[in-house]
Enzyme design. Structure first.
Site: not given
Length: 506
Positions: A195, A321, A417
């Site tokens: 990320s 995600e 995610h």
């Protein structure tokens, strides 16, 4: 003095302890080692200054303080105005008996972890990033704290814009100068992140400041999220105004960190869906700033011209995600077709894109289509495009998609995610893993984690994770799942929709 777990660094000796997670007592962990001076007082908003030396043995058996941060996102570390501001610290897990100088064979491969958190929250000491399992494979593992939010990425006149990136560079210099004493090889360093940490990794690949400090890179779920100096200045003007001071270095340095955090919250609350591009629903008003000496050009442009062709790259993303954000608290105001079409348009997609997504996902709700489009915009397309650009420029790039499904919340999170992180670190007993696995992980999850840990370790050691690299004419995709697969050519049916969408900084 515990000589067995004491190592002498350039600033003084540090004492660690056997990792409580070490199965055979072989892994030693050193926590909270300063790699730069506290970035406050005379050092506020400056490039990181050298850490002061200390007398005697420094106890490094407890985590150091996190960088100042609020509680806006999952993964925020506990911070309050009473927390020490001496936050530029790192942690080291080592399987090797401390040695100085380095062992004749050069020592163990080194993996340096940069945490995510939208550039506003997080800590290298988070349980998901515990490095024992990776160290048991023969790596020396380092995790890093760096300045976040305004402190790390806010535009301050007369000061460097990307102070958080410069902190990461300072940590890599510390690794170069000190890691041999921990049994690591300074000539075999991999920098890794997820990320915002992955965004940091690709910026480091493009930054002249970091050249030569690492040799391989791992980037999970790279956000295509950079901003221009003008945009950064506009954000800082708003934050300074909310804090009641002019946009001036001395005036801002007199404002307590918690007041800057409150001012940031005020700016975020009023940001709404303004602007155009991948950040139409803001998690943060901060991101790496393109245009200054630390990051003179967008990473995608730098990599496409071969600026990091000598750095092997392992990069990929999860298949669903964005579900983490919509299912765990973000309000999604998508209640009709026109709203979804407007979202697609703001992201740069052409007319008919929503229909094309619906054809790929028949029967999907508006919310589910929103998740697919936003996930591709924020993480998926940029990640694969980065791999392809690196390969086309002569670099070695390995690409993956993580498709294993979370079972919590009746499976609504999917391969969301951050679900990949406990698998790659081998930490399926962490709080994050127990939540996302909906309890104790089964044998399928554990076997997948074992394969991912092995791939990370092999890549850090040799530059080869165990499957074919992306070629200029073919994007080879490793799919991580309960049953893995490998495809020759990217079969994603929506990628053509993104072909003309630019990820230029805005």
């Amino acid at each position: 003095m515990d000589a067995e777990h004491t190592v002498t660094t350039a600033n003084g000796p540090v004492r660690g302890a056997v990792s409580p997670r070490s199965q055979d007592g072989r892994i030693t962990v050193y926590r909270g080692i300063p790699y730069a001076a506290a970035p406050f007082g005379e050092h506020r908003f400056t490039a990181p200054a050298p850490a002061p030396a200390w007398d005697g043995v420094r106890d490094c058996t407890e985590p150091g303080p996190p960088a100042p941060q609020g509680t806006q996102l999952i993964g925020a570390a506990p911070w309050s105005p009473d927390t020490s501001l001496d936050c530029l610290v790192l942690n080291v897990w080592t399987p090797a008996a401390p040695a100085a100088p380095a062992a004749p064979d050069g020592g163990a491969p080194v993996l340096v972890w940069i945490h995510g958190g939208a550039y506003i929250v997080g800590s290298g000491a988070e349980g998901t990033y515990e490095g024992t399992r990776l160290a048991e494979t023969g790596l020396v593992v380092v995790s890093v704290n760096y300045r976040l939010g305004f402190e790390g990425f806010g535009h301050v006149p007369g000061r460097p814009d990307n102070r958080g990136l410069l902190d990461q560079v300072a940590a890599l210099r510390w690794v170069r100068d000190n890691i041999a004493a921990f049994g690591g090889d300074p000539g075999n360093v991999t920098v890794a992140g997820e990320s915002a940490g992955a965004g940091s990794v690709v910026c480091l690949m493009a930054s002249p400041e970091a050249r030569g400090l690492f040799h391989r890179a791992v980037a999970h779920s790279v956000p295509g999220d950079m901003i221009t100096v003008d945009s950064a200045r506009l954000v800082s003007e708003r934050v300074a105004g909310a804090a009641g001071v002019p946009l001036d270095a001395e005036a801002l340095a007199a404002v307590a960190p918690e007041k800057i955090l409150a001012a940031t919250d005020e700016v975020l609350a009023g940001s709404g869906k303004s602007g155009k591009g991948v950040r139409t629903k803001e998690f943060t008003c901060y991101a790496p700033v393109v245009g200054g000496p630390e990051l003179p050009e967008p990473p995608l442009d730098a990599i496409a011209r071969g600026a990091a062709a000598d750095v092997a790259l392992l990069v990929g993303h999860n298949t669903e995600e964005y579900r983490l954000f919509t299912e765990l608290g973000q309000t999604v105001e998508i209640d009709d077709e026109s709203a979804l079409a407007a979202t697609a348009s703001r992201l740069g997609l052409g007319e008919g894109a929503v229909g094309a997504y619906r054809a790929v996902h028949p029967g999907a709700s508006l919310r589910e289509l929103f998740n697919e489009i936003r996930g591709d915009a924020l993480f998926c397309e940029y990640s694969v495009r980065f791999a392809e650009a690196h390969a086309a420029a002569g670099g070695s790039a390995y690409f993956f998609r993580f498709a294993a499904q979370s079972r919590t919340m009746e499976g609504r999170l999917g391969a969301c995610h951050a679900f990949d992180l406990p698998f790659a670190f081998g930490n399926l007993d962490s709080d994050l893993a127990l939540f996302l696995c909906d309890g104790e992980p089964d044998e399928g999850y554990r076997a997948l984690s074992g394969r991912m840990v092995a791939a990370w370790s092999a890549f850090a050691a040799t530059g080869d994770p165990g499957w074919p690299a992306v070629r200029p004419d073919t994007t080879v995709v490793r799919v991580w799942d309960i049953e893995d697969s490998l495809t020759e050519g990217d079969a994603s049916p929506v990628r053509a929709l993104w072909a003309d969408v630019s990820f230029a900084p805005r």
